[in-house]
Structures are given as C-alpha cells and as structure tokens.
Design a protein around this motif. Sequence first.
Motif, PDB file in Angstrom:
ATOM      1  N   THR A 160     -44.009  53.055  33.554  1.00 40.46           N
ATOM      2  CA  THR A 160     -43.258  52.930  32.364  1.00 40.46           C
ATOM      3  C   THR A 160     -42.260  51.883  32.450  1.00 40.46           C
ATOM      4  OG1 THR A 160     -43.282  55.525  32.244  1.00 40.46           O
ATOM      5  CG2 THR A 160     -41.554  54.382  30.997  1.00 40.46           C
ATOM      6  N   VAL A 161     -42.518  51.043  31.604  1.00 41.34           N
ATOM      7  CA  VAL A 161     -41.797  49.873  31.446  1.00 41.34           C
ATOM      8  C   VAL A 161     -40.904  49.859  30.155  1.00 41.34           C
ATOM      9  CG1 VAL A 161     -43.170  48.337  32.853  1.00 41.34           C
ATOM     10  CG2 VAL A 161     -43.594  48.588  30.457  1.00 41.34           C
ATOM     11  N   ARG A 162     -39.940  49.259  30.220  1.00 36.16           N
ATOM     12  CA  ARG A 162     -38.962  49.032  29.006  1.00 36.16           C
ATOM     13  C   ARG A 162     -39.214  47.844  28.301  1.00 36.16           C
ATOM     14  NH1 ARG A 162     -35.915  52.544  27.465  1.00 36.16           N
ATOM     15  NH2 ARG A 162     -33.964  52.268  26.219  1.00 36.16           N
ATOM     16  N   VAL A 163     -39.572  47.885  26.818  1.00 37.83           N
ATOM     17  CA  VAL A 163     -40.194  46.988  26.001  1.00 37.83           C
ATOM     18  C   VAL A 163     -39.230  47.015  24.984  1.00 37.83           C
ATOM     19  CG1 VAL A 163     -42.068  45.732  24.799  1.00 37.83           C
ATOM     20  CG2 VAL A 163     -42.489  46.948  27.303  1.00 37.83           C
ATOM     21  N   ARG A 164     -38.514  46.222  24.498  1.00 39.20           N
ATOM     22  CA  ARG A 164     -37.614  46.179  23.305  1.00 39.20           C
ATOM     23  C   ARG A 164     -36.836  47.242  23.020  1.00 39.20           C
ATOM     24  NH1 ARG A 164     -42.055  43.232  21.784  1.00 39.20           N
ATOM     25  NH2 ARG A 164     -42.898  44.931  20.759  1.00 39.20           N
ATOM     26  N   GLY A 165     -36.309  47.705  24.166  1.00 42.33           N
ATOM     27  CA  GLY A 165     -35.540  49.222  24.026  1.00 42.33           C
ATOM     28  C   GLY A 165     -36.169  50.287  24.168  1.00 42.33           C
TER      29      GLY A 165
END
Length: 120
Positions: A41-46
């Motif tokens: 799980t990566v954080r993309v634009r919050g």
Amino acid sequence: TYTRFGYDALSATSGKAPTAKVRVTNQGKVAGVAVPQFYVTVRVRGQDVPRLVGWQRVALAPGESRTVSITIDPRLLAVYDPAQPGWRIDKGRVPLVVGEHAGDTQATTELALAPRRLKP
C-alpha cells in the motif's frame, strides 16, 4: 481448487530489488494449486493505494509446504512527483500483504523503503 491453503512466515527484504517470501501449506486432503498474491500500500496524493507487486503459482500435495519468493519491481513502489517531475520512492515503511486475491489478507508484514528517484 478443492483444497485450502495456509500462509505464514511472510518476510520482506529491502534494497534495489526488494523481495518477499511466504510459506504456503496445503491444509486439505487433495492436491491443489495456490497462487499467493503480494500487495503493498503506497500513499498517492493523500490516499492509500494498494498495488499488486507479484504472485507465484505453486502446486502442492496434501500436507505439503513450500516457500515462494518474488522480486518486487521498484517502479511499483514509486509515485509520480509533478514538482520534480519524475518518479520517487519515499523513505519509510509500507504494509506488505499476501492473500489469495485483492480482498484477502492471509499474512502481513512491512517493507522498509529507502528514498530513491527512478527514471521513467
């Protein structure tokens, strides 16, 4: 398949080519094929975004266990930075999950990431 599988001993190693491995056990009474799927799980634009980073097919006899391993393409861990512009991996830890499909969680761990810039 007409059997069920157990997943344990999930581990991950960092580096330029991160890896993940998990032990798969056929817990049923008939032979079968498991396809453990690995997600981070990566954080993309919050927002947290799950990404499939690999899978491995394994045929197992009843009661048999085998460890399967994947190499994670670093591009799957990167996010696009319009300010750079370019792709980057931020330093930190990301959840790593293995399961039989995207909504399944059989085992979890974390993958440590070092900061890095990637070419497209």
